[in-house]
Design a protein around this motif. Sequence first.
Motif, PDB file in Angstrom:
ATOM      1  N   GLU A 150      -3.816  -1.197  19.187  1.00  0.00           N
ATOM      2  CA  GLU A 150      -4.692  -2.183  20.123  1.00  0.00           C
ATOM      3  C   GLU A 150      -5.913  -1.494  20.339  1.00  0.00           C
ATOM      4  OE1 GLU A 150      -4.084  -4.598  24.156  1.00  0.00           O
ATOM      5  OE2 GLU A 150      -2.379  -3.264  23.421  1.00  0.00           O
ATOM      6  N   LEU A 151      -6.821  -2.294  20.658  1.00  0.00           N
ATOM      7  CA  LEU A 151      -8.458  -1.931  20.935  1.00  0.00           C
ATOM      8  C   LEU A 151      -8.376  -1.491  22.057  1.00  0.00           C
ATOM      9  CD1 LEU A 151     -11.395  -2.136  19.896  1.00  0.00           C
ATOM     10  CD2 LEU A 151     -11.388  -4.262  21.307  1.00  0.00           C
ATOM     11  N   LEU A 152      -8.995  -0.189  22.110  1.00  0.00           N
ATOM     12  CA  LEU A 152      -9.245   0.494  23.528  1.00  0.00           C
ATOM     13  C   LEU A 152     -10.780   0.318  24.042  1.00  0.00           C
ATOM     14  CD1 LEU A 152      -7.503   3.720  23.446  1.00  0.00           C
ATOM     15  CD2 LEU A 152      -6.512   2.047  24.602  1.00  0.00           C
ATOM     16  N   SER A 153     -11.743   0.534  23.163  1.00  0.00           N
ATOM     17  CA  SER A 153     -12.887   0.376  23.596  1.00  0.00           C
ATOM     18  C   SER A 153     -14.005   0.357  22.112  1.00  0.00           C
ATOM     19  CB  SER A 153     -13.603   1.553  24.209  1.00  0.00           C
ATOM     20  OG  SER A 153     -13.659   2.805  23.346  1.00  0.00           O
ATOM     21  N   LEU A 154     -15.055  -0.323  22.316  1.00  0.00           N
ATOM     22  CA  LEU A 154     -15.869  -0.378  21.315  1.00  0.00           C
ATOM     23  C   LEU A 154     -17.353   0.503  21.466  1.00  0.00           C
ATOM     24  CD1 LEU A 154     -16.351  -4.424  20.897  1.00  0.00           C
ATOM     25  CD2 LEU A 154     -15.219  -2.925  19.383  1.00  0.00           C
ATOM     26  N   ASP A 155     -17.963   0.732  20.357  1.00  0.00           N
ATOM     27  CA  ASP A 155     -19.024   1.894  20.464  1.00  0.00           C
ATOM     28  C   ASP A 155     -20.193   1.163  21.169  1.00  0.00           C
ATOM     29  OD1 ASP A 155     -20.823   3.772  20.239  1.00  0.00           O
ATOM     30  OD2 ASP A 155     -19.892   4.449  18.369  1.00  0.00           O
ATOM     31  N   ALA A 156     -20.783   1.569  22.107  1.00  0.00           N
ATOM     32  CA  ALA A 156     -22.047   0.952  22.767  1.00  0.00           C
ATOM     33  C   ALA A 156     -23.216   1.069  21.822  1.00  0.00           C
ATOM     34  CB  ALA A 156     -22.207   1.761  24.174  1.00  0.00           C
TER      35      ALA A 156
ATOM     36  N   PRO B  56     -25.813   0.035  19.394  1.00  0.00           N
ATOM     37  CA  PRO B  56     -25.972  -0.952  18.413  1.00  0.00           C
ATOM     38  C   PRO B  56     -26.333  -1.014  17.025  1.00  0.00           C
ATOM     39  CG  PRO B  56     -28.277  -0.531  19.935  1.00  0.00           C
ATOM     40  CD  PRO B  56     -27.119   0.388  20.296  1.00  0.00           C
ATOM     41  N   PHE B  57     -26.524   0.175  16.708  1.00  0.00           N
ATOM     42  CA  PHE B  57     -26.723   0.461  15.295  1.00  0.00           C
ATOM     43  C   PHE B  57     -25.629   1.053  14.450  1.00  0.00           C
ATOM     44  CE2 PHE B  57     -30.888   1.015  17.379  1.00  0.00           C
ATOM     45  CZ  PHE B  57     -31.496   0.046  16.767  1.00  0.00           C
ATOM     46  N   SER B  58     -24.422   1.112  15.120  1.00  0.00           N
ATOM     47  CA  SER B  58     -23.263   1.530  14.824  1.00  0.00           C
ATOM     48  C   SER B  58     -21.972   0.781  15.008  1.00  0.00           C
ATOM     49  CB  SER B  58     -22.839   2.749  15.406  1.00  0.00           C
ATOM     50  OG  SER B  58     -21.468   3.618  14.984  1.00  0.00           O
ATOM     51  N   GLN B  59     -21.416   0.229  14.332  1.00  0.00           N
ATOM     52  CA  GLN B  59     -20.148  -0.672  14.474  1.00  0.00           C
ATOM     53  C   GLN B  59     -18.799   0.221  14.276  1.00  0.00           C
ATOM     54  OE1 GLN B  59     -22.949  -1.758  12.454  1.00  0.00           O
ATOM     55  NE2 GLN B  59     -23.183  -2.882  14.007  1.00  0.00           N
ATOM     56  N   GLN B  60     -18.275   0.720  15.376  1.00  0.00           N
ATOM     57  CA  GLN B  60     -17.265   1.637  15.405  1.00  0.00           C
ATOM     58  C   GLN B  60     -16.349   0.951  16.875  1.00  0.00           C
ATOM     59  OE1 GLN B  60     -17.597   5.810  15.067  1.00  0.00           O
ATOM     60  NE2 GLN B  60     -19.337   5.569  13.915  1.00  0.00           N
ATOM     61  N   MET B  61     -15.113   1.554  16.591  1.00  0.00           N
ATOM     62  CA  MET B  61     -14.251   1.210  17.803  1.00  0.00           C
ATOM     63  C   MET B  61     -13.346   2.114  17.793  1.00  0.00           C
ATOM     64  SD  MET B  61     -11.792  -1.970  16.360  1.00  0.00           S
ATOM     65  CE  MET B  61     -10.849  -1.661  14.788  1.00  0.00           C
ATOM     66  N   VAL B  62     -12.466   2.247  19.228  1.00  0.00           N
ATOM     67  CA  VAL B  62     -11.427   3.187  19.475  1.00  0.00           C
ATOM     68  C   VAL B  62     -10.143   2.302  19.642  1.00  0.00           C
ATOM     69  CG1 VAL B  62     -10.660   5.160  20.933  1.00  0.00           C
ATOM     70  CG2 VAL B  62     -13.174   4.858  20.295  1.00  0.00           C
ATOM     71  N   ILE B  63      -8.866   2.898  19.120  1.00  0.00           N
ATOM     72  CA  ILE B  63      -7.740   2.333  19.040  1.00  0.00           C
ATOM     73  C   ILE B  63      -6.687   3.271  19.705  1.00  0.00           C
ATOM     74  CG2 ILE B  63      -8.111   0.712  17.126  1.00  0.00           C
ATOM     75  CD1 ILE B  63      -6.553   2.525  15.306  1.00  0.00           C
ATOM     76  N   ASP B  64      -5.504   2.623  20.121  1.00  0.00           N
ATOM     77  CA  ASP B  64      -4.735   3.364  20.993  1.00  0.00           C
ATOM     78  C   ASP B  64      -3.734   4.179  20.000  1.00  0.00           C
ATOM     79  OD1 ASP B  64      -3.363   1.174  20.115  1.00  0.00           O
ATOM     80  OD2 ASP B  64      -2.392   0.847  21.994  1.00  0.00           O
ATOM     81  N   ARG B  65      -3.885   4.650  18.861  1.00  0.00           N
ATOM     82  CA  ARG B  65      -2.937   5.167  18.147  1.00  0.00           C
ATOM     83  C   ARG B  65      -3.648   6.389  17.768  1.00  0.00           C
ATOM     84  NH1 ARG B  65       2.018   3.277  18.868  1.00  0.00           N
ATOM     85  NH2 ARG B  65       2.142   0.969  18.762  1.00  0.00           N
ATOM     86  N   GLY B  66      -2.887   7.768  17.699  1.00  0.00           N
ATOM     87  CA  GLY B  66      -3.577   8.777  17.415  1.00  0.00           C
ATOM     88  C   GLY B  66      -2.526   9.566  16.413  1.00  0.00           C
ATOM     89  N   ARG B  67      -2.849  11.148  16.510  1.00  0.00           N
ATOM     90  CA  ARG B  67      -2.023  12.112  15.454  1.00  0.00           C
ATOM     91  C   ARG B  67      -0.728  11.941  15.777  1.00  0.00           C
ATOM     92  NH1 ARG B  67      -4.627  15.946  17.242  1.00  0.00           N
ATOM     93  NH2 ARG B  67      -6.335  15.632  15.624  1.00  0.00           N
ATOM     94  N   ARG B  68      -0.159  11.538  17.021  1.00  0.00           N
ATOM     95  CA  ARG B  68       1.218  11.819  17.522  1.00  0.00           C
ATOM     96  C   ARG B  68       1.818  10.580  16.889  1.00  0.00           C
ATOM     97  NH1 ARG B  68       2.699  14.755  21.822  1.00  0.00           N
ATOM     98  NH2 ARG B  68       4.521  13.364  22.188  1.00  0.00           N
ATOM     99  N   ASN B  69       1.200   9.574  16.430  1.00  0.00           N
ATOM    100  CA  ASN B  69       1.614   8.224  15.853  1.00  0.00           C
ATOM    101  C   ASN B  69       1.609   8.450  14.412  1.00  0.00           C
ATOM    102  OD1 ASN B  69       0.072   7.140  18.359  1.00  0.00           O
ATOM    103  ND2 ASN B  69       2.283   6.595  18.291  1.00  0.00           N
TER     104      ASN B  69
END
Length: 294
Positions: free
Chosen positions: A108-114, A116-129
């Motif tokens: 699931e989406l946690l946040s979007l990169d602020a 404007p020249f970079s299209q990235q996002m952060v999701i709620d799965r990490g190394r433990r998953n």
Amino acid sequence: MLLCALAASALMFVDMRFTRMENVRAQLSTLVAPIQWVVSVPSDVLNWGSLALSDQRALVDENRRLREQILTLSHRVQRMASLTAENVRLRELLSAASQNDVPFITAELLSLDADPFSQQMVIDRGRRNGTYVGQPVMDASGLVGQITAVSAYSSRVLLLADASHALPVQVNRNGLRFIVQGSGHYNGLNVLHVPDTADIREGDLLVTSGLAGRFPAGYPVARVAEVVHDPGQPFARVTATPVAQLQRSRHFLLLFPPPPAPMPGEGGWELELSEEAREAARRLVGIPSDEEEP
């Protein structure tokens, strides 16, 4: 208590024998009604709260199950167009091996990169998953991007619309292979180095080709939006639109494709030739059959 019992009995006798007590009882009920309402408020609030919480929890659980089911079904449906075209091209190969389903987990989406020249996002799965750098990320419509950084509980995803992102694709209609690069805008991708005579048309579906082993083959990436032929130029200008909902999706699939098979001669593989092949090789290089080949 005796006096109260006697008074209650008298009131009951009077109420049964005389009709005037009905007005008195109605007026007394009107006076007592607010007290009864105030007394019943706590129990009503508790009942309403428990019912609301139980209904909300049931709705949340059902909504989560339905979202996961939709993602699962979409993950299977996305490959149907590619498999259909592949079966048409290879229907004479009756012994061709079938493709296995790729394991995945939901995120699931946690946040979007602020930026404007970079299209990235952060999701709620990490190394433990079990996530890792380079892992493909999908939504219900198509490819979203790949993971570029992993922490214990979250991961950063580079979207395919980012100008620094590129991946190999092929035209689902005829199998032509190209490179798709992000344009820096969510609704635009550039198809690089397309020969002016290439058979590519508006509306063609571009799917992952599986080259380089990072993205499994057959997943939808984009649809060709425009093909411009410049007179005298060796390459056409081709733009495409991502099929994934990059600006609206909140739930994603993290794929776990199998590792690419090692090439012959790598990882301990040995190339063995039959006697017929050895004899043909000797004749090709001019070595007599009775001599030892180098």
